[in-house]
Motif scaffolding. Structure first.
Motif, PDB file in Angstrom:
ATOM      1  N   ARG A   1      12.375 -33.057   1.015  1.00 44.03           N
ATOM      2  CA  ARG A   1      12.841 -32.822  -0.314  1.00 44.03           C
ATOM      3  C   ARG A   1      12.174 -34.045  -1.316  1.00 44.03           C
ATOM      4  NH1 ARG A   1      18.364 -33.231  -0.151  1.00 44.03           N
ATOM      5  NH2 ARG A   1      17.567 -35.381  -0.561  1.00 44.03           N
ATOM      6  N   ASP A   2      12.430 -35.128  -0.921  1.00 40.25           N
ATOM      7  CA  ASP A   2      12.086 -36.199  -1.731  1.00 40.25           C
ATOM      8  C   ASP A   2      10.669 -36.311  -2.124  1.00 40.25           C
ATOM      9  OD1 ASP A   2      14.656 -36.628  -1.896  1.00 40.25           O
ATOM     10  OD2 ASP A   2      14.775 -38.620  -0.434  1.00 40.25           O
ATOM     11  N   GLU A   3       9.798 -36.384  -1.142  1.00 41.73           N
ATOM     12  CA  GLU A   3       8.386 -36.487  -1.040  1.00 41.73           C
ATOM     13  C   GLU A   3       7.578 -35.350  -1.532  1.00 41.73           C
ATOM     14  OE1 GLU A   3       7.159 -39.349  -1.024  1.00 41.73           O
ATOM     15  OE2 GLU A   3       8.941 -40.622  -0.387  1.00 41.73           O
ATOM     16  N   LEU A   4       8.102 -34.190  -0.981  1.00 37.94           N
ATOM     17  CA  LEU A   4       7.128 -33.032  -1.209  1.00 37.94           C
ATOM     18  C   LEU A   4       7.943 -31.780  -1.909  1.00 37.94           C
ATOM     19  CD1 LEU A   4       5.354 -33.365   2.337  1.00 37.94           C
ATOM     20  CD2 LEU A   4       4.130 -33.067  -0.030  1.00 37.94           C
ATOM     21  N   HIS A   5       8.844 -31.934  -2.727  1.00 39.31           N
ATOM     22  CA  HIS A   5       9.708 -31.028  -3.335  1.00 39.31           C
ATOM     23  C   HIS A   5       8.694 -29.991  -4.178  1.00 39.31           C
ATOM     24  CE1 HIS A   5      13.036 -29.144  -5.175  1.00 39.31           C
ATOM     25  NE2 HIS A   5      12.762 -29.319  -6.342  1.00 39.31           N
TER      26      HIS A   5
ATOM     27  N   PRO B   1       1.845 -23.744   0.225  1.00 40.84           N
ATOM     28  CA  PRO B   1       1.431 -22.716  -0.615  1.00 40.84           C
ATOM     29  C   PRO B   1       0.183 -22.059  -0.170  1.00 40.84           C
ATOM     30  CG  PRO B   1       1.767 -25.023  -1.722  1.00 40.84           C
ATOM     31  CD  PRO B   1       1.654 -24.869  -0.429  1.00 40.84           C
ATOM     32  N   LYS B   2       0.361 -20.634  -0.648  1.00 41.71           N
ATOM     33  CA  LYS B   2      -0.779 -19.908   0.233  1.00 41.71           C
ATOM     34  C   LYS B   2      -1.984 -20.269  -0.005  1.00 41.71           C
ATOM     35  CE  LYS B   2       0.301 -15.130   1.050  1.00 41.71           C
ATOM     36  NZ  LYS B   2       1.671 -14.846   0.372  1.00 41.71           N
ATOM     37  N   ARG B   3      -2.617 -21.009  -0.886  1.00 43.30           N
ATOM     38  CA  ARG B   3      -4.111 -21.607  -1.013  1.00 43.30           C
ATOM     39  C   ARG B   3      -4.249 -22.487  -0.030  1.00 43.30           C
ATOM     40  NH1 ARG B   3      -3.405 -26.055  -3.791  1.00 43.30           N
ATOM     41  NH2 ARG B   3      -1.183 -26.123  -4.805  1.00 43.30           N
ATOM     42  N   GLN B   4      -3.189 -23.262   0.593  1.00 46.00           N
ATOM     43  CA  GLN B   4      -3.263 -24.327   1.372  1.00 46.00           C
ATOM     44  C   GLN B   4      -3.652 -23.824   2.925  1.00 46.00           C
ATOM     45  OE1 GLN B   4      -0.809 -27.672   0.075  1.00 46.00           O
ATOM     46  NE2 GLN B   4      -2.891 -28.569  -0.145  1.00 46.00           N
ATOM     47  N   ARG B   5      -4.622 -24.479   3.362  1.00 43.77           N
ATOM     48  CA  ARG B   5      -4.877 -24.125   4.953  1.00 43.77           C
ATOM     49  C   ARG B   5      -4.307 -25.330   5.914  1.00 43.77           C
ATOM     50  NH1 ARG B   5      -6.050 -19.246   5.143  1.00 43.77           N
ATOM     51  NH2 ARG B   5      -4.773 -19.201   3.193  1.00 43.77           N
ATOM     52  N   ASP B   6      -3.386 -24.659   6.866  1.00 45.70           N
ATOM     53  CA  ASP B   6      -2.737 -25.371   7.612  1.00 45.70           C
ATOM     54  C   ASP B   6      -3.534 -26.489   8.876  1.00 45.70           C
ATOM     55  OD1 ASP B   6      -2.823 -23.382   9.246  1.00 45.70           O
ATOM     56  OD2 ASP B   6      -0.769 -22.932   9.280  1.00 45.70           O
ATOM     57  N   ARG B   7      -4.541 -25.753   8.986  1.00 50.06           N
ATOM     58  CA  ARG B   7      -5.451 -26.420  10.155  1.00 50.06           C
ATOM     59  C   ARG B   7      -5.838 -27.538   9.703  1.00 50.06           C
ATOM     60  NH1 ARG B   7      -5.388 -21.296  13.410  1.00 50.06           N
ATOM     61  NH2 ARG B   7      -5.251 -21.983  15.443  1.00 50.06           N
TER      62      ARG B   7
ATOM     63  N   GLY C   1       1.592 -23.084   7.098  1.00 47.44           N
ATOM     64  CA  GLY C   1       2.777 -24.186   7.263  1.00 47.44           C
ATOM     65  C   GLY C   1       2.460 -25.106   8.373  1.00 47.44           C
ATOM     66  N   LEU C   2       3.466 -25.973   8.387  1.00 53.69           N
ATOM     67  CA  LEU C   2       3.689 -26.974   9.633  1.00 53.69           C
ATOM     68  C   LEU C   2       4.638 -26.854  10.441  1.00 53.69           C
ATOM     69  CD1 LEU C   2       2.271 -29.928   7.427  1.00 53.69           C
ATOM     70  CD2 LEU C   2       0.980 -28.435   8.914  1.00 53.69           C
ATOM     71  N   VAL C   3       4.661 -27.037  11.382  1.00 52.40           N
ATOM     72  CA  VAL C   3       5.879 -26.777  12.602  1.00 52.40           C
ATOM     73  C   VAL C   3       6.291 -28.271  12.713  1.00 52.40           C
ATOM     74  CG1 VAL C   3       7.088 -26.018  14.666  1.00 52.40           C
ATOM     75  CG2 VAL C   3       4.974 -24.507  13.478  1.00 52.40           C
ATOM     76  N   LEU C   4       7.108 -28.828  12.362  1.00 53.66           N
ATOM     77  CA  LEU C   4       7.562 -30.248  12.734  1.00 53.66           C
ATOM     78  C   LEU C   4       8.815 -30.644  13.592  1.00 53.66           C
ATOM     79  CD1 LEU C   4       7.165 -31.410   8.723  1.00 53.66           C
ATOM     80  CD2 LEU C   4       5.697 -31.343  10.599  1.00 53.66           C
ATOM     81  N   GLY C   5       8.290 -31.185  14.659  1.00 54.33           N
ATOM     82  CA  GLY C   5       9.388 -31.560  15.440  1.00 54.33           C
ATOM     83  C   GLY C   5       9.974 -32.769  15.370  1.00 54.33           C
ATOM     84  N   TYR C   6      11.232 -32.898  15.661  1.00 56.16           N
ATOM     85  CA  TYR C   6      11.977 -34.160  15.316  1.00 56.16           C
ATOM     86  C   TYR C   6      12.780 -34.623  16.423  1.00 56.16           C
ATOM     87  CZ  TYR C   6      15.566 -30.722  13.865  1.00 56.16           C
ATOM     88  OH  TYR C   6      16.611 -29.566  13.786  1.00 56.16           O
ATOM     89  N   GLY C   7      12.757 -34.042  17.591  1.00 60.27           N
ATOM     90  CA  GLY C   7      13.149 -34.515  18.836  1.00 60.27           C
ATOM     91  C   GLY C   7      13.000 -35.734  19.339  1.00 60.27           C
ATOM     92  N   GLY C   8      11.681 -36.071  19.200  1.00 55.86           N
ATOM     93  CA  GLY C   8      11.125 -37.262  19.751  1.00 55.86           C
ATOM     94  C   GLY C   8      10.694 -38.296  18.564  1.00 55.86           C
ATOM     95  N   THR C   9      11.187 -38.033  17.440  1.00 53.27           N
ATOM     96  CA  THR C   9      10.892 -38.768  16.260  1.00 53.27           C
ATOM     97  C   THR C   9      12.149 -39.457  15.559  1.00 53.27           C
ATOM     98  OG1 THR C   9       8.901 -37.519  15.750  1.00 53.27           O
ATOM     99  CG2 THR C   9       9.411 -39.026  14.113  1.00 53.27           C
TER     100      THR C   9
ATOM    101  N   VAL D   1      -1.566 -36.652   2.781  1.00 51.25           N
ATOM    102  CA  VAL D   1      -2.581 -35.892   3.390  1.00 51.25           C
ATOM    103  C   VAL D   1      -2.446 -34.646   2.845  1.00 51.25           C
ATOM    104  CG1 VAL D   1      -2.902 -34.645   5.449  1.00 51.25           C
ATOM    105  CG2 VAL D   1      -2.392 -36.746   5.664  1.00 51.25           C
ATOM    106  N   ILE D   2      -1.168 -34.015   2.442  1.00 52.21           N
ATOM    107  CA  ILE D   2      -1.146 -32.767   1.930  1.00 52.21           C
ATOM    108  C   ILE D   2      -1.995 -32.796   0.362  1.00 52.21           C
ATOM    109  CG2 ILE D   2       0.272 -30.853   0.991  1.00 52.21           C
ATOM    110  CD1 ILE D   2       2.035 -31.445   3.401  1.00 52.21           C
ATOM    111  N   LEU D   3      -1.264 -33.590  -0.098  1.00 49.71           N
ATOM    112  CA  LEU D   3      -1.917 -33.877  -1.597  1.00 49.71           C
ATOM    113  C   LEU D   3      -3.251 -34.013  -1.734  1.00 49.71           C
ATOM    114  CD1 LEU D   3       1.302 -35.531  -3.316  1.00 49.71           C
ATOM    115  CD2 LEU D   3       0.776 -33.357  -3.068  1.00 49.71           C
ATOM    116  N   SER D   4      -3.802 -34.686  -0.681  1.00 52.55           N
ATOM    117  CA  SER D   4      -5.489 -35.006  -0.915  1.00 52.55           C
ATOM    118  C   SER D   4      -6.246 -33.729  -0.442  1.00 52.55           C
ATOM    119  CB  SER D   4      -5.802 -36.289  -0.270  1.00 52.55           C
ATOM    120  OG  SER D   4      -5.513 -36.136   1.243  1.00 52.55           O
ATOM    121  N   GLU D   5      -5.573 -32.878   0.210  1.00 51.17           N
ATOM    122  CA  GLU D   5      -6.247 -31.587   0.563  1.00 51.17           C
ATOM    123  C   GLU D   5      -6.699 -30.868  -0.537  1.00 51.17           C
ATOM    124  OE1 GLU D   5      -7.367 -30.177   3.897  1.00 51.17           O
ATOM    125  OE2 GLU D   5      -7.214 -32.324   4.265  1.00 51.17           O
TER     126      GLU D   5
END
Ligand SMILES: Cc1ncc(COP(=O)(O)O)c(C=O)c1O
Length: 514
Positions: free
Chosen positions: A430-434, A453-459, A487-495, A510-514
């Motif tokens: 929320r703070d960084e990518l609102h 957002p639709k125009r961005q490619r997740d791969r 989108g991105l699937v983000l795991g937090y179990g091991g982070t 990374v996202i803002l420079s794509e």
């Protein structure tokens, strides 16, 4: 052992870990020598057979540099031949530099031989196509392209859990209890369904914590959800059977179902879970449906009560089996865990599948299936034909772990820990990518989805993120057909919560420079 090629395709296994074991394991284990076969009826002299056998073992690195060799007398005795050909072969190998002898300590493979095996291309023999027929089943698995973003490791890896918080002290004392003085029943061939006391413990836990309707007789112990699906497919499906799978969904489930010959039908997931009407429109009479109703993988939706009842009613009328994959629902943060779909089933349509991979750790390889009573004999027979019965030691340890309260305590502590990690991740996003990312499915489990957002490619983003030391799975990789969301699937179990803000800042750049 995994070959390097498999590793490059297998996102769950880190290359550095593999390399470590590969270096240690590529030689014969200490004290064990490769078999050098001799054929006394062959026209090739015995000394030549021995010479060639040893030379090949060295070239193929089954024998490594400096490895001790048996004495000529001992080898002759073992092979039941005279010592003369053995001496002849050893002399030749010494002369050619494959062996070296050290006065007073014996004969060894030469230390100066290169450590690495020759390149595969140089070793491979040319094989004419069509001469070695293989099953077409695994073809579907090989068609998958390696995913370059998955090669490394890093924050947000989805398959990880907080192993550093596992109660190893309690675990090791239970392990020791059973390993030091094992009950005889632990050492013999066992019941294909699993070790009875463990099945009792699992049934008790499932009745209380997951509202599953079951007796121990119905519990089949397996090596995880993956094997649960494999056994289920063998019992329930025919080659060519149509199976609904969630879209987006869990690739592991699709792979095993496809390998069993199932034809998959992708059924979209909406805010209430699997879109039943869309499924019926696409394929009205599938043989089975694979669902994750408590915490849809990957979107995190909980299937609504009306949808659950409709799904069960439809299954009853259409005759379809429901494979309920309940992989991580113990972790729910704003309410009590949602009861299993199986508990609502009055028609024995649901095959309930659970695993200890998320609640304890994945390398345990223990899971279970709750089988409708009338199918128990079939499941047991298939299980027995596949690998006879599940290894007993871990079941005994786990049974005590559950019965003595360690499991419940661990779950409570992990729920608190993962809640903190989840909150840290949601806050940082929320703070960084609102306004850039939208968070889905953060109420439960150990991962969430952040849609782009639709125009961005997740791969592309996942690949750039991998270069910055992050492991962010692209949501599009969970689609069987064309991805309708990025989108991105983000795991937090091991982070850890401490790592999360920095990792999200890297993700932001990374996202803002794509
Ligand atoms: C939907 C789903 N089911 C099951 C599993 C666990 O599988 P297993 O028990 O084979 O380790 C996972 C792991 O990521 C998963 O995402």
């Amino acid at each position: 052992m995994l070959s390097p090629r498999v590793v490059s395709l297998n996102s769950r296994f880190e290359r550095s870990e593999y390399d470590h074991y590969h270096r240690r394991m590529k030689r014969a284990p200490k004290g064990i020598l490769p078999v050098i076969a001799v054929d006394r009826r062959s026209r090739t002299p015995l000394y030549r057979q021995l010479y060639e056998g040893y030379r090949e073992a060295i070239v193929e690195r089954r024998l490594g540099p400096a490895q001790r060799l048996p004495s000529t007398r001992g080898l002759a005795r073992e092979l039941g031949i005279s010592r003369i050909p053995v001496l002849g072969a050893f002399e030749q190998l010494l002369a050619e530099g494959y062996f070296e002898s050290r006065v007073g300590s014996g004969t060894f493979v030469a230390r100066s031989l290169p450590d690495e095996p020759p390149a595969p291309a140089a070793r491979a023999r040319a094989v004419r196509p069509g001469r070695r027929p293989v099953s077409r089943g695994p073809e579907v698995l090989l068609r998958k392209q390696p995913e370059p973003w998955a090669a490394g490791s890093g924050a947000f890896r989805t398959s990880e859990v907080a192993v550093d918080h596992f109660p190893f002290q309690a675990w090791s004392s239970l392990l020791l209890r059973h390993a030091r003085n094992p009950h005889r029943s632990l050492l013999k061939y066992g019941d294909p369904m699993g070790w009875r006391p463990f099945r009792e413990a699992v049934a008790g836990y499932l009745r209380t914590a997951r509202a599953v309707r079951c007796e121990a007789d119905q519990v089949l112990v397996v090596s995880g959800s993956q094997q649960a699906l494999e056994v289920s497919a063998r019992v329930l499906l025919e080659p060519g059977s149509r199976v609904w799978v969630e879209e987006p969904g869990y690739v592991g489930a699709r792979d095993v179902l496809r390998m069993a010959g199932a034809r998959l039908v992708a059924v979209p997931v909406d805010d209430e879970g699997l879109d039943l009407a869309a499924g019926i429109a696409r394929c009205p009479r599938p043989r089975a449906v694979h669902v994750t109703p408590s915490h849809q993988y990957p979107l995190g939706v909980t299937m609504s009560a009306p949808r659950r009842l409709k799904l069960l009613e439809w299954a009853r009328r259409s005759g379809a089996w429901i494979l309920e994959d309940d992989y991580d629902s113990e972790y729910r943060y704003e309410s009590l865990p949602v009861s299993a779909l199986q508990g609502l089933d009055r028609d024995s349509r649901v095959i309930y599948i659970g695993t200890f991979s998320k609640v304890l750790f994945p390398a345990l390889r223990v899971g279970y299936v709750v089988v409708p009573p009338d199918l128990v004999r079939r499941f047991a027979a298939v299980r027995e034909a596949m690998d006879i019965f599940p290894a007993t030691l871990n079941q005994a340890v786990l049974a005590d772990f559950i019965e003595e309260g360690h499991f419940a305590r661990h779950l409570r502590r992990m729920r608190q820990l993962y809640r903190e990690r989840r909150t840290a991740l949601v806050d940082a996003l929320r703070d960084e990518l609102h306004g850039v990312l939208r968070v889905l499915g953060d109420q439960a489990g150990v991962h969430l989805v952040a849609t782009l957002p639709k125009r961005q490619r997740d791969r592309g983003i996942s690949l750039s993120a991998a270069r910055r030391g992050l492991w962010a799975m692209p949501l599009s990789s969970c689609y069987l057909g064309k991805a309708t969301r990025q989108g991105l699937v983000l795991g937090y179990g091991g982070t850890s919560a401490k790592e999360i803000p920095g990792a999200v800042r890297r993700l932001r750049s990374v996202i803002l420079s794509e």
